[in-house]
Design a protein around this motif. Sequence first.
Motif, PDB file in Angstrom:
ATOM      1  N   ALA A 120       0.535   8.714   6.526  1.00  9.62           N
ATOM      2  CA  ALA A 120       0.357  10.154   6.370  1.00  9.62           C
ATOM      3  C   ALA A 120       1.469  10.774   5.527  1.00  9.62           C
ATOM      4  O   ALA A 120       1.224  11.644   4.696  1.00  9.62           O
ATOM      5  N   ILE A 121       2.711  10.333   5.771  1.00 11.08           N
ATOM      6  CA  ILE A 121       3.881  10.857   5.049  1.00 11.08           C
ATOM      7  C   ILE A 121       4.693   9.661   4.573  1.00 11.08           C
ATOM      8  O   ILE A 121       5.662   9.264   5.220  1.00 11.08           O
ATOM      9  N   PRO A 122       4.321   9.056   3.450  1.00 13.55           N
ATOM     10  CA  PRO A 122       4.976   7.818   3.022  1.00 13.55           C
ATOM     11  C   PRO A 122       6.476   7.941   2.774  1.00 13.55           C
ATOM     12  O   PRO A 122       7.198   6.961   2.870  1.00 13.55           O
ATOM     13  N   TYR A 123       6.965   9.120   2.466  1.00 12.95           N
ATOM     14  CA  TYR A 123       8.388   9.270   2.144  1.00 12.95           C
ATOM     15  C   TYR A 123       9.245   9.619   3.353  1.00 12.95           C
ATOM     16  O   TYR A 123      10.455   9.803   3.228  1.00 12.95           O
ATOM     17  N   THR A 124       8.658   9.691   4.549  1.00 14.51           N
ATOM     18  CA  THR A 124       9.445  10.088   5.713  1.00 14.51           C
ATOM     19  C   THR A 124      10.509   9.055   6.039  1.00 14.51           C
ATOM     20  O   THR A 124      10.313   7.855   5.870  1.00 14.51           O
ATOM     21  N   ALA A 125      11.640   9.551   6.500  1.00 19.94           N
ATOM     22  CA  ALA A 125      12.747   8.676   6.879  1.00 19.94           C
ATOM     23  C   ALA A 125      13.001   8.758   8.383  1.00 19.94           C
ATOM     24  O   ALA A 125      13.968   8.185   8.863  1.00 19.94           O
ATOM     25  N   TYR A 126      12.130   9.469   9.084  1.00 22.83           N
ATOM     26  CA  TYR A 126      12.367   9.730  10.502  1.00 22.83           C
ATOM     27  C   TYR A 126      11.147   9.384  11.354  1.00 22.83           C
ATOM     28  O   TYR A 126      10.008   9.564  10.916  1.00 22.83           O
ATOM     29  N   CYS A 127      11.425   8.946  12.576  1.00 25.42           N
ATOM     30  CA  CYS A 127      10.353   8.820  13.554  1.00 25.42           C
ATOM     31  C   CYS A 127      10.003  10.227  14.041  1.00 25.42           C
ATOM     32  O   CYS A 127      10.714  11.186  13.732  1.00 25.42           O
ATOM     33  N   GLU A 133       0.833  -1.204   0.000  1.00 29.11           N
ATOM     34  CA  GLU A 133       0.000   0.000   0.000  1.00 29.11           C
ATOM     35  C   GLU A 133       0.873   1.261   0.000  1.00 29.11           C
ATOM     36  O   GLU A 133       0.622   2.206  -0.759  1.00 29.11           O
ATOM     37  N   LEU A 134       1.911   1.271   0.830  1.00 31.59           N
ATOM     38  CA  LEU A 134       2.802   2.421   0.907  1.00 31.59           C
ATOM     39  C   LEU A 134       3.637   2.568  -0.365  1.00 31.59           C
ATOM     40  O   LEU A 134       3.865   3.693  -0.842  1.00 31.59           O
ATOM     41  N   GLU A 135       4.070   1.451  -0.954  1.00 29.46           N
ATOM     42  CA  GLU A 135       4.828   1.526  -2.192  1.00 29.46           C
ATOM     43  C   GLU A 135       3.958   2.100  -3.310  1.00 29.46           C
ATOM     44  O   GLU A 135       4.415   2.936  -4.105  1.00 29.46           O
ATOM     45  N   GLN A 136       2.697   1.664  -3.365  1.00 28.29           N
ATOM     46  CA  GLN A 136       1.773   2.185  -4.373  1.00 28.29           C
ATOM     47  C   GLN A 136       1.558   3.688  -4.182  1.00 28.29           C
ATOM     48  O   GLN A 136       1.552   4.446  -5.147  1.00 28.29           O
ATOM     49  N   ALA A 137       1.418   4.120  -2.922  1.00 26.07           N
ATOM     50  CA  ALA A 137       1.245   5.556  -2.641  1.00 26.07           C
ATOM     51  C   ALA A 137       2.473   6.346  -3.085  1.00 26.07           C
ATOM     52  O   ALA A 137       2.343   7.432  -3.665  1.00 26.07           O
ATOM     53  N   LEU A 138       3.665   5.809  -2.832  1.00 22.45           N
ATOM     54  CA  LEU A 138       4.902   6.485  -3.244  1.00 22.45           C
ATOM     55  C   LEU A 138       5.018   6.569  -4.766  1.00 22.45           C
ATOM     56  O   LEU A 138       5.413   7.605  -5.315  1.00 22.45           O
ATOM     57  N   LEU A 139       4.663   5.485  -5.452  1.00 28.14           N
ATOM     58  CA  LEU A 139       4.739   5.487  -6.913  1.00 28.14           C
ATOM     59  C   LEU A 139       3.749   6.488  -7.512  1.00 28.14           C
ATOM     60  O   LEU A 139       4.075   7.206  -8.471  1.00 28.14           O
ATOM     61  N   GLU A 140       2.542   6.557  -6.939  1.00 23.31           N
ATOM     62  CA  GLU A 140       1.548   7.528  -7.425  1.00 23.31           C
ATOM     63  C   GLU A 140       2.021   8.955  -7.174  1.00 23.31           C
ATOM     64  O   GLU A 140       1.864   9.834  -8.021  1.00 23.31           O
ATOM     65  N   GLN A 141       2.608   9.173  -6.015  1.00 19.10           N
ATOM     66  CA  GLN A 141       3.108  10.501  -5.676  1.00 19.10           C
ATOM     67  C   GLN A 141       4.236  10.901  -6.625  1.00 19.10           C
ATOM     68  O   GLN A 141       4.301  12.045  -7.086  1.00 19.10           O
ATOM     69  N   ARG A 142       5.120   9.963  -6.944  1.00 19.65           N
ATOM     70  CA  ARG A 142       6.209  10.252  -7.871  1.00 19.65           C
ATOM     71  C   ARG A 142       5.664  10.578  -9.258  1.00 19.65           C
ATOM     72  O   ARG A 142       6.134  11.514  -9.915  1.00 19.65           O
ATOM     73  N   GLU A 143       4.649   9.842  -9.707  1.00 12.64           N
ATOM     74  CA  GLU A 143       4.029  10.132 -11.005  1.00 12.64           C
ATOM     75  C   GLU A 143       3.418  11.528 -11.036  1.00 12.64           C
ATOM     76  O   GLU A 143       3.558  12.254 -12.019  1.00 12.64           O
ATOM     77  N   ASP A 144       2.704  11.890  -9.955  1.00 16.23           N
ATOM     78  CA  ASP A 144       2.101  13.229  -9.885  1.00 16.23           C
ATOM     79  C   ASP A 144       3.165  14.319  -9.960  1.00 16.23           C
ATOM     80  O   ASP A 144       2.993  15.311 -10.664  1.00 16.23           O
ATOM     81  N   LEU A 145       4.255  14.111  -9.243  1.00 20.65           N
ATOM     82  CA  LEU A 145       5.330  15.102  -9.255  1.00 20.65           C
ATOM     83  C   LEU A 145       5.999  15.175 -10.626  1.00 20.65           C
ATOM     84  O   LEU A 145       6.314  16.259 -11.122  1.00 20.65           O
ATOM     85  N   PHE A 148      10.099  15.300  -4.327  1.00 18.04           N
ATOM     86  CA  PHE A 148      10.398  14.284  -5.338  1.00 18.04           C
ATOM     87  C   PHE A 148      11.639  13.482  -4.935  1.00 18.04           C
ATOM     88  O   PHE A 148      11.661  12.245  -5.023  1.00 18.04           O
ATOM     89  N   ASN A 149      12.663  14.181  -4.468  1.00 26.39           N
ATOM     90  CA  ASN A 149      13.889  13.500  -4.026  1.00 26.39           C
ATOM     91  C   ASN A 149      13.627  12.601  -2.822  1.00 26.39           C
ATOM     92  O   ASN A 149      14.170  11.499  -2.727  1.00 26.39           O
ATOM     93  N   GLN A 150      12.788  13.067  -1.903  1.00 26.32           N
ATOM     94  CA  GLN A 150      12.465  12.263  -0.730  1.00 26.32           C
ATOM     95  C   GLN A 150      11.671  11.008  -1.113  1.00 26.32           C
ATOM     96  O   GLN A 150      11.872   9.935  -0.537  1.00 26.32           O
ATOM     97  N   VAL A 151      10.769  11.143  -2.085  1.00 27.06           N
ATOM     98  CA  VAL A 151      10.005   9.985  -2.563  1.00 27.06           C
ATOM     99  C   VAL A 151      10.954   8.967  -3.189  1.00 27.06           C
ATOM    100  O   VAL A 151      10.860   7.762  -2.924  1.00 27.06           O
ATOM    101  N   ASN A 152      11.884   9.431  -4.023  1.00 32.78           N
ATOM    102  CA  ASN A 152      12.855   8.524  -4.643  1.00 32.78           C
ATOM    103  C   ASN A 152      13.735   7.844  -3.596  1.00 32.78           C
ATOM    104  O   ASN A 152      14.032   6.650  -3.699  1.00 32.78           O
ATOM    105  N   ASP A 153      14.136   8.614  -2.579  1.00 36.28           N
ATOM    106  CA  ASP A 153      14.936   8.028  -1.500  1.00 36.28           C
ATOM    107  C   ASP A 153      14.148   6.953  -0.756  1.00 36.28           C
ATOM    108  O   ASP A 153      14.695   5.909  -0.382  1.00 36.28           O
ATOM    109  N   ALA A 154      12.860   7.195  -0.534  1.00 33.99           N
ATOM    110  CA  ALA A 154      12.021   6.213   0.160  1.00 33.99           C
ATOM    111  C   ALA A 154      11.889   4.934  -0.672  1.00 33.99           C
ATOM    112  O   ALA A 154      11.944   3.820  -0.121  1.00 33.99           O
ATOM    113  N   LEU A 155      11.752   5.081  -1.983  1.00 34.71           N
ATOM    114  CA  LEU A 155      11.665   3.901  -2.849  1.00 34.71           C
ATOM    115  C   LEU A 155      12.986   3.125  -2.841  1.00 34.71           C
ATOM    116  O   LEU A 155      12.993   1.890  -2.873  1.00 34.71           O
TER     117      LEU A 155
END
Length: 188
Positions: A110-117, A11-23, A78-85
């Motif tokens: 809420a924030i699929p690309y976050t790298a932090y707690c 689910e989170l991977e799909q959200a990240l891919l959609e977000q990257r496409e939108d960007l 966009f960079n954060q989304v790519n880093d998350a992927l």
Amino acid sequence: MSTLTKDQRQELEQALLEQREDLQRHFESSMEDGAPAESLKDSTGELSSYDNHPADAGTETFERSRDLAIDDTLTDEFNQVNDALERMEEGTYGTCVTCGKNIPFERLEAIPYTAYCIDHTPNRDVSNDRPVEEEVITMPPSGAGEVRQRNAGKFDNAEAWEAVEEYGTSNSPAMAAKRDVQDYDENM
């Protein structure tokens, strides 16, 4: 190792891919409109701004700076989304890059690309820096503004009408069409 289930991860991977496409669509559409111009002259297409009203130049400057700020923000996202992927491929997605603890699914939702707690999110604290102008501003004297009207000999709202009533109103004898009218009955 993240505690995300396979379904949550998908689910989170799909959200990240959609977000990257939108960007990507945003950047492609802005490139179709033309790359941002290097100067204000290039962006307006005018040879000179001499004959333009200053507000026109101000509006153009504002809109240009707004567009650049939006692009900067979206580029960062966009960079954060790519880093998350990439972290998903490496198997480190869902863990805080600072402390290594698991990031809750609700936060990732809420924030699929976050790298932090939550505890280690950068720029989380509100700045305690005060404006530099405060260093030169002096405090007003004590009691400033308190009962200022009374102390300055000014009238209050209750006395205001009495003070201006003698000059007449739009329907008073002072506004009559006839000369030297003394009361309302003579006005007619």
